[in-house]
Design a protein around this motif. Structure first.
Motif, PDB file in Angstrom:
ATOM      1  N   ILE A  32       4.731   5.595  -6.312  1.00 30.48           N
ATOM      2  CA  ILE A  32       4.762   4.652  -5.085  1.00 30.48           C
ATOM      3  C   ILE A  32       4.352   5.697  -3.797  1.00 30.48           C
ATOM      4  CG2 ILE A  32       5.368   3.065  -3.381  1.00 30.48           C
ATOM      5  CD1 ILE A  32       7.341   2.107  -5.309  1.00 30.48           C
ATOM      6  N   PRO A  33       3.218   5.668  -3.266  1.00 31.60           N
ATOM      7  CA  PRO A  33       3.113   6.646  -1.822  1.00 31.60           C
ATOM      8  C   PRO A  33       4.162   6.326  -0.871  1.00 31.60           C
ATOM      9  CG  PRO A  33       1.073   5.306  -2.292  1.00 31.60           C
ATOM     10  CD  PRO A  33       2.066   4.809  -3.211  1.00 31.60           C
ATOM     11  N   TYR A  34       4.811   7.441  -0.435  1.00 29.68           N
ATOM     12  CA  TYR A  34       5.984   7.250   0.554  1.00 29.68           C
ATOM     13  C   TYR A  34       5.685   8.196   1.945  1.00 29.68           C
ATOM     14  CZ  TYR A  34      10.631   8.124   2.226  1.00 29.68           C
ATOM     15  OH  TYR A  34      11.644   8.065   3.506  1.00 29.68           O
ATOM     16  N   VAL A  73      13.048   7.035  -5.813  1.00 24.76           N
ATOM     17  CA  VAL A  73      12.517   5.819  -6.226  1.00 24.76           C
ATOM     18  C   VAL A  73      11.050   5.706  -6.289  1.00 24.76           C
ATOM     19  CG1 VAL A  73      12.529   3.065  -5.989  1.00 24.76           C
ATOM     20  CG2 VAL A  73      14.598   4.355  -5.433  1.00 24.76           C
ATOM     21  N   CYS A  74      10.118   6.149  -5.144  1.00 22.57           N
ATOM     22  CA  CYS A  74       8.948   6.165  -5.072  1.00 22.57           C
ATOM     23  C   CYS A  74       8.461   7.101  -5.955  1.00 22.57           C
ATOM     24  CB  CYS A  74       8.687   6.536  -3.610  1.00 22.57           C
ATOM     25  SG  CYS A  74       9.029   5.072  -2.305  1.00 22.57           S
ATOM     26  N   GLN A  75       8.716   7.998  -6.171  1.00 23.57           N
ATOM     27  CA  GLN A  75       8.402   9.200  -7.152  1.00 23.57           C
ATOM     28  C   GLN A  75       8.421   8.438  -8.580  1.00 23.57           C
ATOM     29  OE1 GLN A  75       6.752  11.790  -6.612  1.00 23.57           O
ATOM     30  NE2 GLN A  75       6.661  12.205  -8.966  1.00 23.57           N
ATOM     31  N   ASN A  76       9.687   7.939  -9.043  1.00 30.04           N
ATOM     32  CA  ASN A  76       9.680   7.360 -10.259  1.00 30.04           C
ATOM     33  C   ASN A  76       8.689   6.400 -10.556  1.00 30.04           C
ATOM     34  OD1 ASN A  76      11.819   9.148 -11.050  1.00 30.04           O
ATOM     35  ND2 ASN A  76      13.365   7.931 -10.460  1.00 30.04           N
ATOM     36  N   ALA A  77       8.229   5.345  -9.669  1.00 27.67           N
ATOM     37  CA  ALA A  77       7.347   4.278  -9.581  1.00 27.67           C
ATOM     38  C   ALA A  77       5.839   4.836  -9.109  1.00 27.67           C
ATOM     39  CB  ALA A  77       7.756   3.286  -8.829  1.00 27.67           C
ATOM     40  N   LEU A 130       0.736  -1.217  -0.047  1.00 24.27           N
ATOM     41  CA  LEU A 130      -0.135  -0.058   0.153  1.00 24.27           C
ATOM     42  C   LEU A 130       0.894   1.105   0.119  1.00 24.27           C
ATOM     43  CD1 LEU A 130      -3.122   0.805   0.076  1.00 24.27           C
ATOM     44  CD2 LEU A 130      -2.844   0.932   2.674  1.00 24.27           C
ATOM     45  N   PHE A 131       2.058   1.000   0.781  1.00 23.67           N
ATOM     46  CA  PHE A 131       2.864   2.246   0.872  1.00 23.67           C
ATOM     47  C   PHE A 131       4.312   1.619   1.306  1.00 23.67           C
ATOM     48  CE2 PHE A 131       0.474   2.191   4.966  1.00 23.67           C
ATOM     49  CZ  PHE A 131       1.700   2.490   5.769  1.00 23.67           C
ATOM     50  N   VAL A 132       5.259   2.647   1.372  1.00 21.12           N
ATOM     51  CA  VAL A 132       6.602   2.709   1.617  1.00 21.12           C
ATOM     52  C   VAL A 132       6.550   3.636   3.097  1.00 21.12           C
ATOM     53  CG1 VAL A 132       8.945   2.770   1.408  1.00 21.12           C
ATOM     54  CG2 VAL A 132       7.649   1.695  -0.419  1.00 21.12           C
TER      55      VAL A 132
END
Length: 374
Positions: free
Chosen positions: A66-68, A60-64, A46-48
């Protein structure tokens, strides 16, 4: 629901991870260096989450996409000035309202104020004998050689900065460092004091904050802790636990640093009075150590912070001071009034247990990020 936590970055991360688990989330843990997009996709997390903000993980999360989620739990923290804080994937929580408000200007709707708390494993109800009057566990914040040895300052700038630092040492509850830095003083500091944060072009507009928190704040904290510990040691028996070299403090009992929660908890509980001096980069918030001392059942005497009365009742849950005289007066008073001191420690422990658990912090983070507004 599952989330991925990148661990190995913050001393209090286990507490907040247990809070997430207590709230019903399944948390997988991975070493920061092993985090990749593929790992996230493996289980469709769901998130990192990290217990500090990591520019690398944010990238990394921004490129993919992904909610960080990150939780700034200690200051000073260089990461708050990194350009990656602007990434839309970020949901940053910070324990210090002043720092949070600064970040909110950079990332509106993506930074949230959230006080720290306590892990349930920190609490103990068992009685223990008090065998120390006063103790202090922590750093003396030495290592300001770059500032101390800078020899390129003009006579005016050096005099101005010395006076500013000495003035701030005597003032509690208000930070004047940043507002007192004019353009000429900023230029002199940038020219004479090596600071990597001030070298990049992204620091434009943030120079005063960086100087106040990372250069002057460290120096003020060093002078303040030496001065207060020296004064207290001249009047009371005090035990100091630190990894720093101790010089100019001959009247106190010096001990090696503590490395585990069990050791710290024992010191907090066997001390009649636990002193705490907040690092001057923390201008409004309540540091983790205060929650730790209270959770362990220790009596806290700390410098006043603006957020303390928002979360605790001074004189009922803990005690504060606003100058050196009040510090000495309250040490003397509470050493003589054991019953009152013990009652405050018990009430403080109960307040932390009821209102400041990491379960409640985890629930707040989750509800904030996954509300309809976001």
């Amino acid at each position: 629901m599952k989330a991925l936590a990148c661990v190995g970055m913050g001393k209090t991360e286990l507490g907040i991870l247990e809070g997430f688990r207590s709230a019903g989330l399944e948390i997988d843990e991975i070493c920061v260096s092993d985090f990749t997009v593929d790992k996230w996709k493996e289980d469709e997390y769901l998130f990192v989450f990290t217990a500090v903000f990591s520019p690398e993980i944010s990238a990394v999360c921004q490129n993919a996409l992904i909610p960080y989620l990150s939780y700034i739990m200690e200051l000073p923290d260089e990461a708050v000035y990194h350009p990656s804080v602007k990434n839309p994937c970020n949901f940053i929580f910070c324990f210090d309202r002043d720092v949070c408000e600064g970040l909110q200007q950079v990332i509106p709707g993506r930074c949230f104020h959230l006080p720290l708390g306590a892990d349930s494993s920190w609490f103990s109800e068992s009685a223990i004998e008090k065998n120390m009057d006063v103790s202090f566990v922590g750093s003396l914040c030495e290592g300001n050689e770059a500032y101390d040895k800078a020899d390129g300052f003009s006579e005016y700038a050096r005099g101005y900065l010395d006076a500013l630092i000495k003035t701030q040492v005597r003032i509690y509850g208000y930070n004047l460092l940043e507002t007192a830095l004019n353009k000429d003083i900023v230029k002199e500091i940038k020219r004479n004091v090596p600071c990597e944060l001030l070298q990049g072009g992204e620091a434009v507009g943030l120079e005063r904050s960086i100087i106040a928190r990372h250069i002057l704040g460290n120096k003020v904290t060093e002078l303040e802790r030496h001065q207060l510990l020296h004064t207290v040691s001249r009047n009371f028996e005090i035990h100091l636990y630190t990894a720093d070299e101790v010089s100019g403090l001959p009247d106190l009992h010096f001990h090696k640093p503590v490395t585990s929660w069990e050791e710290r908890a024992k010191i907090y509980r066997t001390s009649r009075i636990n002193l705490h001096f907040t690092h001057r980069s923390v201008t409004s918030g309540i540091p983790q150590e205060i929650f730790e001392i209270m959770a362990a059942g220790g009596f806290v005497l700390t410098n006043f912070q603006p957020e303390i009365p928002e979360n605790f009742v001074i004189g009922e849950h803990l005690e504060t001071f606003v100058n050196e005289k009040e510090l000495l007066d309250k040490i003397a008073y509470y050493l003589e009034h054991e019953e009152e001191r013990v009652q405050i420690a018990k009430a403080g422990q109960q307040a932390v247990k009821e209102y400041h658990s990491y379960l409640s912090r985890a629930v707040t983070m989750f509800n904030t990020v996954f509300s309809d507004d976001n």
